[in-house]
Scaffold this active site. Structure first.
Site, PDB file in Angstrom:
ATOM      1  N   ARG A 148       0.831  -1.198   0.000  1.00  0.00           N
ATOM      2  CA  ARG A 148       0.000   0.000   0.000  1.00  0.00           C
ATOM      3  C   ARG A 148       0.873   1.258   0.000  1.00  0.00           C
ATOM      4  NH1 ARG A 148      -2.239  -3.496   3.971  1.00  0.00           N
ATOM      5  NH2 ARG A 148      -4.370  -4.189   3.489  1.00  0.00           N
ATOM      6  N   LYS A 172      -1.881  -2.738   8.101  1.00  0.00           N
ATOM      7  CA  LYS A 172      -2.981  -2.209   8.908  1.00  0.00           C
ATOM      8  C   LYS A 172      -3.002  -2.879  10.273  1.00  0.00           C
ATOM      9  CE  LYS A 172      -6.091  -0.827   5.151  1.00  0.00           C
ATOM     10  NZ  LYS A 172      -7.433  -1.006   4.552  1.00  0.00           N
ATOM     11  N   HIS A 240      -2.539   2.866  -5.738  1.00  0.00           N
ATOM     12  CA  HIS A 240      -3.455   1.764  -5.424  1.00  0.00           C
ATOM     13  C   HIS A 240      -3.805   0.954  -6.669  1.00  0.00           C
ATOM     14  CE1 HIS A 240      -5.553  -0.004  -2.085  1.00  0.00           C
ATOM     15  NE2 HIS A 240      -6.650  -0.133  -2.793  1.00  0.00           N
ATOM     16  N   ARG A 243      -1.252  -1.575  -7.023  1.00  0.00           N
ATOM     17  CA  ARG A 243      -1.513  -2.678  -6.084  1.00  0.00           C
ATOM     18  C   ARG A 243      -2.537  -3.637  -6.693  1.00  0.00           C
ATOM     19  NH1 ARG A 243      -1.732  -4.306  -0.559  1.00  0.00           N
ATOM     20  NH2 ARG A 243      -3.821  -4.666   0.266  1.00  0.00           N
ATOM     21  N   HIS A 266      -4.488  -8.823   3.360  1.00  0.00           N
ATOM     22  CA  HIS A 266      -5.927  -8.760   3.592  1.00  0.00           C
ATOM     23  C   HIS A 266      -6.303  -9.561   4.832  1.00  0.00           C
ATOM     24  CE1 HIS A 266      -6.975  -7.738  -0.875  1.00  0.00           C
ATOM     25  NE2 HIS A 266      -6.709  -6.668  -0.165  1.00  0.00           N
ATOM     26  N   TYR A 275     -10.560  -9.787  -7.001  1.00  0.00           N
ATOM     27  CA  TYR A 275      -9.608  -9.803  -8.105  1.00  0.00           C
ATOM     28  C   TYR A 275      -9.845 -10.972  -9.052  1.00  0.00           C
ATOM     29  CZ  TYR A 275      -7.167  -6.276  -5.423  1.00  0.00           C
ATOM     30  OH  TYR A 275      -6.858  -5.131  -4.739  1.00  0.00           O
TER      31      TYR A 275
END
Length: 299
Positions: A148, A172, A240, A243, A266, A275
């Site tokens: 990211r 994250k 992004h 990504r 994720h 995706y």
């Protein structure tokens, strides 16, 4: 128009201070609702309207071609009207609150063609120029690791091991993950590090500005956007999107969905599964371009 509805619209404009344009959107939807009721041979009795009445109207509007976003706004207009009526004691319930909002289709992630990224990464640059080498490395990191924007900016120099060909990313919720990379990226990291010593970095980040300070989002965005645009990229050209491109390329090349999930950081597989729709769309596009039967006109 019904006098009560008209007073509601005035309330929106003069007490809620909504714009005329927004109030006109409410007027359009409520006028259409009132006309629907009148066409059914009834007068608009707001207190007797049921959730079933509203659902029937929405079904007819959908059959007439209204898209989910338009249907959502119609329900929201009725919900707002009935909240207004409830506060004034004019009705006992809000039937629109019992009607589910139409689900909006989730847009597929945007990506760029491999040939566009290849054009950026294969373009001739001055390998003795710090900024040019750093900018090449920025694009390469996004494309080859899928990290990211925030992760790239915060990437520590010590977290990138060119001997092991892996980097440690702080994602994250401060969750760390290891992302492998290839020989080409390792070579560019080493070349960049050689040049970085000339700008006297003031932090422990891998990537810094020409003044030795950490990169910032707008700079990284422009590096990616300008590089892809010069290579012929169109549409949204952001970090992004690179990504997304990484994820699509990995799946198109046969990577397992769960592996891509771990590489992207994720929390759930559901976030990665979107995706698969991109790759199926790409496969269909390639099929239609290449297969002789797909090219044949119907007759």
């Amino acid at each position: 128009m019904n006098a009560t509805v008209e007073s509601f619209l005035k309330y929106l404009r003069f007490e809620r201070n909504l714009s005329w344009r927004t109030v006109d959107l409410y007027r359009r939807d409520l006028t259409q609702w009132e006309r629907y009721v009148a066409d059914g041979g009834r007068e608009l009795d707001l207190a007797s309207v049921t959730a079933g009445d509203i659902r029937e109207w929405l079904m007819k509007r959908s059959a007439a071609g209204d898209v989910p976003g338009t249907l959502r706004h119609k329900v929201q207009a009725l919900r707002a009207l009935y909240r207004y009526l409830l506060r004034r004691g004019m009705v006992e319930s809000n039937p629109a609150a019992q009607v589910d909002l139409a689900k909006l289709p989730k847009p597929l992630p945007k990506f760029v063609r491999e040939k566009t990224v290849d054009a950026v990464l294969d373009a001739d640059i001055d390998i003795d120029d710090f900024t040019q080498v750093r900018d090449r490395l920025v694009v390469m990191l996004f494309y080859e690791t899928g990290i990211r924007l925030s992760e790239l900016i915060g990437l520590q120099d010590a977290a990138v091991d060119t001997a092991k060909r892996e980097l440690k990313v702080r994602g994250k919720r401060d969750k760390d993950r290891i992302v492998p990379f290839g020989d080409e990226l390792a070579q560019w990291v080493e070349r960049y590090r050689d040049l970085r010593s000339t700008v006297k970095p003031e932090c422990d980040n891998l990537l810094v500005t020409a003044k030795g300070k950490p990169l910032y989002p707008s700079l990284v965005y422009h590096v990616v956007h300008d590089g892809l645009a010069m290579a012929g990229g169109t549409g949204k050209l952001s970090p992004h999107v690179l990504r997304h491109t990484f994820a699509s390329v990995m799946l198109n090349s046969g990577a397992q969905l769960n592996s891509v999930k771990e590489l992207l950081g994720h929390e759930s597989l559901a976030a990665t599964q979107v995706y698969t729709h991109v790759t199926l769309s790409e496969l269909k596009h390639n099929y239609e371009l290449a297969h002789p039967r797909a090219l044949k006109k119907g007759g």
